[in-house]
Design a protein around this motif. Structure first.
Motif, PDB file in Angstrom:
ATOM      1  N   SER A  47       8.982  14.427  -1.232  1.00 53.11           N
ATOM      2  CA  SER A  47       8.759  13.597  -0.065  1.00 53.11           C
ATOM      3  C   SER A  47       9.398  14.285   1.140  1.00 53.11           C
ATOM      4  O   SER A  47      10.435  14.926   1.019  1.00 53.11           O
TER       5      SER A  47
ATOM      6  N   GLU B 116      11.103  13.149   3.459  1.00 58.79           N
ATOM      7  CA  GLU B 116      12.455  12.640   3.664  1.00 58.79           C
ATOM      8  C   GLU B 116      12.724  11.589   2.592  1.00 58.79           C
ATOM      9  O   GLU B 116      11.803  11.008   2.036  1.00 58.79           O
TER      10      GLU B 116
ATOM     11  N   LEU C  38      13.344   8.226   0.553  1.00 52.53           N
ATOM     12  CA  LEU C  38      12.808   6.885   0.763  1.00 52.53           C
ATOM     13  C   LEU C  38      13.926   5.885   1.054  1.00 52.53           C
ATOM     14  O   LEU C  38      13.698   4.849   1.660  1.00 52.53           O
TER      15      LEU C  38
ATOM     16  N   ARG D 192      13.249   2.983   3.827  1.00 51.36           N
ATOM     17  CA  ARG D 192      12.627   3.208   5.137  1.00 51.36           C
ATOM     18  C   ARG D 192      11.162   2.794   5.093  1.00 51.36           C
ATOM     19  O   ARG D 192      10.598   2.559   4.029  1.00 51.36           O
ATOM     20  N   GLU D 193      10.557   2.716   6.256  1.00 54.36           N
ATOM     21  CA  GLU D 193       9.136   2.384   6.326  1.00 54.36           C
ATOM     22  C   GLU D 193       8.335   3.519   5.689  1.00 54.36           C
ATOM     23  O   GLU D 193       8.571   4.694   5.957  1.00 54.36           O
ATOM     24  N   LEU D 194       7.400   3.153   4.819  1.00 53.88           N
ATOM     25  CA  LEU D 194       6.594   4.156   4.132  1.00 53.88           C
ATOM     26  C   LEU D 194       5.461   4.631   5.033  1.00 53.88           C
ATOM     27  O   LEU D 194       4.892   3.851   5.799  1.00 53.88           O
ATOM     28  N   THR D 195       5.142   5.917   4.902  1.00 53.41           N
ATOM     29  CA  THR D 195       4.087   6.519   5.719  1.00 53.41           C
ATOM     30  C   THR D 195       2.882   6.826   4.849  1.00 53.41           C
ATOM     31  O   THR D 195       2.939   6.754   3.615  1.00 53.41           O
TER      32      THR D 195
ATOM     33  N   GLU E 286       1.760   9.703   4.307  1.00 49.92           N
ATOM     34  CA  GLU E 286       2.127  10.867   3.495  1.00 49.92           C
ATOM     35  C   GLU E 286       2.863  10.434   2.226  1.00 49.92           C
ATOM     36  O   GLU E 286       2.654  11.000   1.156  1.00 49.92           O
ATOM     37  N   ASP E 287       3.719   9.422   2.349  1.00 50.85           N
ATOM     38  CA  ASP E 287       4.417   8.895   1.176  1.00 50.85           C
ATOM     39  C   ASP E 287       3.407   8.354   0.167  1.00 50.85           C
ATOM     40  O   ASP E 287       3.476   8.660  -1.023  1.00 50.85           O
ATOM     41  N   PHE E 288       2.471   7.543   0.645  1.00 57.63           N
ATOM     42  CA  PHE E 288       1.489   6.941  -0.252  1.00 57.63           C
ATOM     43  C   PHE E 288       0.624   8.002  -0.924  1.00 57.63           C
ATOM     44  O   PHE E 288       0.213   7.855  -2.067  1.00 57.63           O
TER      45      PHE E 288
ATOM     46  N   LEU F 155       1.595  10.754  -2.018  1.00 57.62           N
ATOM     47  CA  LEU F 155       2.378  11.346  -3.098  1.00 57.62           C
ATOM     48  C   LEU F 155       2.527  10.425  -4.304  1.00 57.62           C
ATOM     49  O   LEU F 155       2.870  10.873  -5.391  1.00 57.62           O
ATOM     50  N   PHE F 156       2.302   9.134  -4.130  1.00 58.32           N
ATOM     51  CA  PHE F 156       2.490   8.176  -5.213  1.00 58.32           C
ATOM     52  C   PHE F 156       1.412   8.335  -6.267  1.00 58.32           C
ATOM     53  O   PHE F 156       0.277   8.698  -5.975  1.00 58.32           O
TER      54      PHE F 156
END
Length: 95
Positions: free
Chosen positions: A10, A12, A14, A22-25, A27-29, A31-32
């Motif tokens: 990630s 940064e 989580l 933190r608020e998910l972006t 880009e985070d989603f 990677l899930f």
């Protein structure tokens, strides 16, 4: 044989130093993974809680009207009042 893909880190963490997520972006989603793609997690989630009781031992939902003072006394000791009411009824009925 296909090589396993190396997980992308990630950008940064989580969770911050205070333990807040933190608020998910987007880009985070990206990677899930779906839960179904992680068999160990599926097994863990299925094992949560108690196993179901046999049908003969399950309790039955009923609607019961009680006097306000009776209900207040049952609830006075906090959580678990329904279990205590069931126990009191069993004692009163000699079960």
């Amino acid at each position: 044989m296909t090589a396993k893909k190396k997980p992308i880190a990630s950008p940064e963490p989580l969770i911050d130093e205070d333990g807040e997520v933190r608020e998910l972006t987007a880009e985070d989603f990206a990677l899930f993974k779906p839960t179904a793609d992680i068999p160990e997690l599926v097994d863990l989630l299925r094992r949560q809680g108690r196993p179901a009781l046999p049908e003969a031992n399950r309790k039955t939902r009923v609607t019961l009207y009680l006097d306000p003072d009776v209900l207040a006394r049952l609830k006075a000791d906090g959580k678990g009042w329904q279990t205590r009411a069931n126990a009191a009824l069993r004692r009163a009925l000699g079960l």
